[in-house]
Design an enzyme around this catalytic site. Structure first.
Site, PDB file in Angstrom:
ATOM      1  N   TYR A  72      43.176  69.987  47.230  1.00 57.90           N
ATOM      2  CA  TYR A  72      42.353  69.173  47.838  1.00 57.90           C
ATOM      3  C   TYR A  72      41.152  69.324  46.718  1.00 57.90           C
ATOM      4  O   TYR A  72      40.578  68.131  46.235  1.00 57.90           O
ATOM      5  CB  TYR A  72      41.791  69.489  49.018  1.00 57.90           C
ATOM      6  CG  TYR A  72      40.507  68.577  49.468  1.00 57.90           C
ATOM      7  CD1 TYR A  72      41.306  67.432  50.408  1.00 57.90           C
ATOM      8  CD2 TYR A  72      39.277  68.885  49.512  1.00 57.90           C
ATOM      9  CE1 TYR A  72      40.251  66.655  50.909  1.00 57.90           C
ATOM     10  CE2 TYR A  72      38.443  67.830  49.753  1.00 57.90           C
ATOM     11  CZ  TYR A  72      38.935  66.628  50.814  1.00 57.90           C
ATOM     12  OH  TYR A  72      37.914  65.800  51.149  1.00 57.90           O
ATOM     13  N   PHE A 124      33.588  37.905  38.451  1.00 57.20           N
ATOM     14  CA  PHE A 124      35.213  38.439  38.926  1.00 57.20           C
ATOM     15  C   PHE A 124      34.963  38.481  40.374  1.00 57.20           C
ATOM     16  O   PHE A 124      33.782  38.905  41.046  1.00 57.20           O
ATOM     17  CB  PHE A 124      35.593  39.648  38.360  1.00 57.20           C
ATOM     18  CG  PHE A 124      37.101  39.911  38.715  1.00 57.20           C
ATOM     19  CD1 PHE A 124      38.152  38.945  38.637  1.00 57.20           C
ATOM     20  CD2 PHE A 124      37.061  40.857  39.922  1.00 57.20           C
ATOM     21  CE1 PHE A 124      39.125  38.994  39.068  1.00 57.20           C
ATOM     22  CE2 PHE A 124      38.584  40.953  40.546  1.00 57.20           C
ATOM     23  CZ  PHE A 124      39.649  40.312  39.867  1.00 57.20           C
ATOM     24  N   THR A 125      35.969  38.092  40.907  1.00 53.14           N
ATOM     25  CA  THR A 125      35.834  38.075  42.507  1.00 53.14           C
ATOM     26  C   THR A 125      35.081  39.241  43.317  1.00 53.14           C
ATOM     27  O   THR A 125      34.544  39.109  43.783  1.00 53.14           O
ATOM     28  CB  THR A 125      37.408  37.645  43.258  1.00 53.14           C
ATOM     29  OG1 THR A 125      38.236  38.572  42.743  1.00 53.14           O
ATOM     30  CG2 THR A 125      37.539  36.196  42.814  1.00 53.14           C
ATOM     31  N   ASP A 215      32.787  46.602  32.682  1.00 53.74           N
ATOM     32  CA  ASP A 215      34.016  46.566  33.457  1.00 53.74           C
ATOM     33  C   ASP A 215      35.274  46.645  32.398  1.00 53.74           C
ATOM     34  O   ASP A 215      35.594  45.645  31.941  1.00 53.74           O
ATOM     35  CB  ASP A 215      33.943  45.278  34.357  1.00 53.74           C
ATOM     36  CG  ASP A 215      35.360  45.316  35.160  1.00 53.74           C
ATOM     37  OD1 ASP A 215      36.346  46.115  34.828  1.00 53.74           O
ATOM     38  OD2 ASP A 215      35.379  44.323  35.655  1.00 53.74           O
ATOM     39  N   LYS A 258      45.336  48.099  35.581  1.00 54.05           N
ATOM     40  CA  LYS A 258      45.776  47.320  34.393  1.00 54.05           C
ATOM     41  C   LYS A 258      45.913  48.087  33.143  1.00 54.05           C
ATOM     42  O   LYS A 258      47.000  48.603  33.091  1.00 54.05           O
ATOM     43  CB  LYS A 258      44.533  46.304  34.187  1.00 54.05           C
ATOM     44  CG  LYS A 258      44.542  45.078  35.366  1.00 54.05           C
ATOM     45  CD  LYS A 258      43.911  45.576  36.585  1.00 54.05           C
ATOM     46  CE  LYS A 258      43.264  44.348  37.575  1.00 54.05           C
ATOM     47  NZ  LYS A 258      43.090  45.136  39.094  1.00 54.05           N
ATOM     48  N   ARG A 384      43.400  30.427  40.376  1.00 58.65           N
ATOM     49  CA  ARG A 384      42.108  30.968  40.285  1.00 58.65           C
ATOM     50  C   ARG A 384      40.892  29.882  39.691  1.00 58.65           C
ATOM     51  O   ARG A 384      40.847  29.276  38.879  1.00 58.65           O
ATOM     52  CB  ARG A 384      42.188  31.616  38.701  1.00 58.65           C
ATOM     53  CG  ARG A 384      42.942  33.054  38.862  1.00 58.65           C
ATOM     54  CD  ARG A 384      42.380  34.544  39.359  1.00 58.65           C
ATOM     55  NE  ARG A 384      42.173  34.419  40.702  1.00 58.65           N
ATOM     56  CZ  ARG A 384      41.717  35.559  41.497  1.00 58.65           C
ATOM     57  NH1 ARG A 384      41.464  36.555  40.548  1.00 58.65           N
ATOM     58  NH2 ARG A 384      41.447  35.591  42.621  1.00 58.65           N
ATOM     59  N   PHE A 451      40.460  33.869  49.218  1.00 58.48           N
ATOM     60  CA  PHE A 451      41.596  33.418  48.494  1.00 58.48           C
ATOM     61  C   PHE A 451      42.781  34.415  49.080  1.00 58.48           C
ATOM     62  O   PHE A 451      43.971  34.036  48.688  1.00 58.48           O
ATOM     63  CB  PHE A 451      41.620  33.427  46.810  1.00 58.48           C
ATOM     64  CG  PHE A 451      41.259  34.969  46.279  1.00 58.48           C
ATOM     65  CD1 PHE A 451      39.780  35.327  46.329  1.00 58.48           C
ATOM     66  CD2 PHE A 451      41.931  35.884  45.948  1.00 58.48           C
ATOM     67  CE1 PHE A 451      39.368  36.376  45.745  1.00 58.48           C
ATOM     68  CE2 PHE A 451      41.477  37.113  45.476  1.00 58.48           C
ATOM     69  CZ  PHE A 451      40.191  37.141  45.543  1.00 58.48           C
TER      70      PHE A 451
HETATM   71  N1  PM9 Z   1      41.865  42.170  39.393  1.00 61.16           N
HETATM   72  C1  PM9 Z   1      43.596  40.817  39.743  1.00 61.16           C
HETATM   73  O1  PM9 Z   1      44.670  40.368  39.929  1.00 61.16           O
HETATM   74  C2  PM9 Z   1      43.385  42.440  41.610  1.00 61.16           C
HETATM   75  C3  PM9 Z   1      42.625  42.065  42.563  1.00 61.16           C
HETATM   76  S1  PM9 Z   1      41.973  40.310  42.714  1.00 61.16           S
HETATM   77  C4  PM9 Z   1      43.502  39.393  42.786  1.00 61.16           C
HETATM   78  O2  PM9 Z   1      43.150  40.381  38.428  1.00 61.16           O
HETATM   79  C5  PM9 Z   1      38.395  43.212  37.304  1.00 61.16           C
HETATM   80  C6  PM9 Z   1      38.028  42.618  35.897  1.00 61.16           C
HETATM   81  C7  PM9 Z   1      39.892  42.858  37.905  1.00 61.16           C
HETATM   82  C8  PM9 Z   1      39.842  43.540  39.052  1.00 61.16           C
HETATM   83  C9  PM9 Z   1      41.064  43.371  40.073  1.00 61.16           C
HETATM   84  C10 PM9 Z   1      39.018  44.326  39.500  1.00 61.16           C
HETATM   85  C11 PM9 Z   1      39.109  45.009  40.774  1.00 61.16           C
HETATM   86  C12 PM9 Z   1      37.716  44.637  38.853  1.00 61.16           C
HETATM   87  N2  PM9 Z   1      37.596  43.988  37.688  1.00 61.16           N
HETATM   88  O3  PM9 Z   1      42.088  45.344  42.113  1.00 61.16           O
HETATM   89  O4  PM9 Z   1      40.247  46.789  42.997  1.00 61.16           O
HETATM   90  O5  PM9 Z   1      40.567  42.167  37.287  1.00 61.16           O
HETATM   91  O6  PM9 Z   1      41.745  47.773  41.372  1.00 61.16           O
HETATM   92  O7  PM9 Z   1      40.038  46.207  40.762  1.00 61.16           O
HETATM   93  C13 PM9 Z   1      42.893  41.957  40.235  1.00 61.16           C
HETATM   94  P1  PM9 Z   1      40.998  46.753  41.896  1.00 61.16           P
END
Ligand code: PM9
Length: 461
Positions: A72, A124-125, A215, A258, A384, A451
């Site tokens: 843990y 970014f969303t 980011d 990623k 997008r 979305f």
């Molecule tokens: N990106 C993508 O598919 C997954 C979720 S939205 C469909 O592109 C950036 C630049 C991203 C991102 C996620 C996140 C959030 C932050 N910054 O999905 O929570 O492209 O790990 O990261 C997606 P998490």
């Protein structure tokens, strides 16, 4: 067709894919309300929905999984991850989170004051959502070229310092306390910033006391473009370029799903002088994510990430990855399919507004195009555009982004050249009969990040 670059790895484990009939796919997309997020994976042939958490791990990463220390507190894998972050990125301190948005949540809650301006090189969303939830107001400071799919400008991810200065003039430095800069800008089509731009932004912000938080979700892909296009860095290793990018910031967050080459994970990282932010985030992580030595990740996940961060610095891997994207981009381009140019670092983006130029943007061309690509060939992609951009919280109106795109996001180390050829063929077929494709209207519209779960029906008659 562009020359292909062979992948510097071979396949050891395979996962069967299932081709379905057009009739089956038509019934699936109707049941999913024309939203590709609501399709079941078993009904998808080639999954280009996202590059997030969908990559294949290496044998070394899988071996690392077996070395997971699931204590843990104080797992050895946490320390291995700290070492990798320090070695590859240069940051001194790290707070693990379950994925990127967990890090965004902690960051914005701890940094922002209500009414703060949050300038970013495009939204970014999830990032904008967390900035707004913490009382911030997003402002776009990316170069104009980024909003023009046809522009061949090579650094569409660059920050326009004139736009940043205009925000300072309008709101004052008390409200512009930070900017966020993302490499390989997702919503712009995977477009990189140059290291010279990052350095200019750094010098500008240092002078005025504005913090830069990056980011770094797709930092290695951006580093590849810098090595390829910026003469000065042609002889640098990818790792050296990555460290130099990070050196232009005060801290960062990363969705490790990623360029971390893992299926789950994320973190915040800071240089020593950001001890206050580090302590705040480290205190809050225990409320929302988990203890500060795992932050929502299993020990084995942290180990896989520690390995992934080092593996992604391989220039041959990055050349093959970008080469595969260029192959798909080139095939579609040759057939006249309208695309975002130049080809980006994590996907090929189709210009849905030009593809379906008989539709109004409020008939959601990109949403419908993604649905039709699925019905045509079983390839899943992602909207997008208008749907992703959401509504302005003040006016309640659709935001109408200039980019109305379908993203063909290629998972890392997963698909082959034949998969890319098959994908291109389906889209080219669809392009030939584009005039017959109708628009969509909402049947269900969620309030936030619509979305993901929205539902639609075709506008007929
Ligand atoms: N990106 C993508 O598919 C997954 C979720 S939205 C469909 O592109 C950036 C630049 C991203 C991102 C996620 C996140 C959030 C932050 N910054 O999905 O929570 O492209 O790990 O990261 C997606 P998490």
């Amino acid at each position: 067709m562009p020359r292909c670059i062979p992948e510097p790895y071979k396949i050891k484990v395979v996962e069967p894919l299932r081709m379905t009939t057009r009739e089956h796919r038509q019934s699936c997309i109707e049941a999913a309300g024309y939203n590709t997020f609501l399709l079941d994976s078993k009904d998808v042939f080639i999954d280009l929905l996202t590059d997030s958490g969908t990559g294949a791990m290496s044998d070394v990463q899988w071996a690392g999984m077996m070395r997971g220390d699931e204590a843990y507190a104080g797992s050895r894998n946490f320390y291995n991850l700290c070492d990798a972050v320090r070695d590859v990125l240069g940051y001194d301190m790290m707070v693990p989170t379950h994925q990127g948005r967990g890090a965004e949540h902690l960051f914005f809650q701890n940094f922002l004051r209500k009414g703060d301006i949050v300038p970013m090189n495009m939204y970014f969303t999830t990032t904008r959502q967390h900035a707004e939830l913490a009382g911030g107001i997003f402002k776009d400071i990316i170069v104009d070229e980024a909003h023009d799919p046809a522009s061949r400008f090579e650094w569409k991810g660059n920050v326009d310092l004139g736009k940043l200065q205009a925000l300072i003039d309008e709101y004052g430095l008390e409200r512009v306390r930070m900017i966020s800069m993302a490499p390989d800008v997702n919503m712009a089509g995977g477009q990189p910033f140059s290291l010279s731009n990052a350095k200019e932004v750094h010098a500008f912000c240092r002078k005025l006391g504005i913090k830069i938080y990056m980011d770094i979700t797709r930092i290695a892909e951006n580093a590849f473009f810098i090595k390829e296009r910026e003469q000065e860095y042609a002889e640098w290793s990818i790792k050296e370029i990555i460290r130099e990018i990070c050196a232009q910031s005060d801290g960062c967050w990363m969705s490790a799903k990623k360029d971390g080459l893992v299926n789950i994970g994320g973190f915040l990282a800071f240089f020593k002088h950001e001890d206050e932010m580090f302590q705040k985030c480290r205190s809050m992580v225990v409320v929302y994510e988990g203890l500060h030595t795992y932050g929502g990740m299993a020990g084995r996940d942290m180990e896989a990430l520690a390995v992934g961060l080092r593996e992604v610095c391989n220039n041959d891997y990055l050349a093959a990855r970008v080469g595969q994207l260029r192959l798909l981009h080139g095939m579609l381009d040759e057939a006249g399919v309208p695309l975002v140019h130049p080809c980006g670092g994590h996907g090929v983006f189709v210009d849905a507004r030009a593809f379906l130029d008989h539709l109004d943007q409020d008939e959601f061309p990109a949403q419908m195009l993604a649905a039709q690509i699925y019905v045509e060939s079983g390839v899943r992609s992602m909207e997008r555009g208008n749907v992703s951009a959401g509504r302005d919280p003040e006016t309640g109106e659709n935001r109408h982004p200039r980019l109305e795109l379908v993203r063909l996001t290629v998972p890392r180390r997963v698909y082959t050249q034949t998969h890319m050829e098959f994908t291109a063929e389906g889209i080219i077929e669809l392009y030939k009969r584009r005039e017959s494709i109708p628009g969509l209207r909402f049947t269900y519209e969620p309030e936030t990040l619509r979305f993901f779960q929205a539902r639609f029906e075709p506008i007929t008659g």
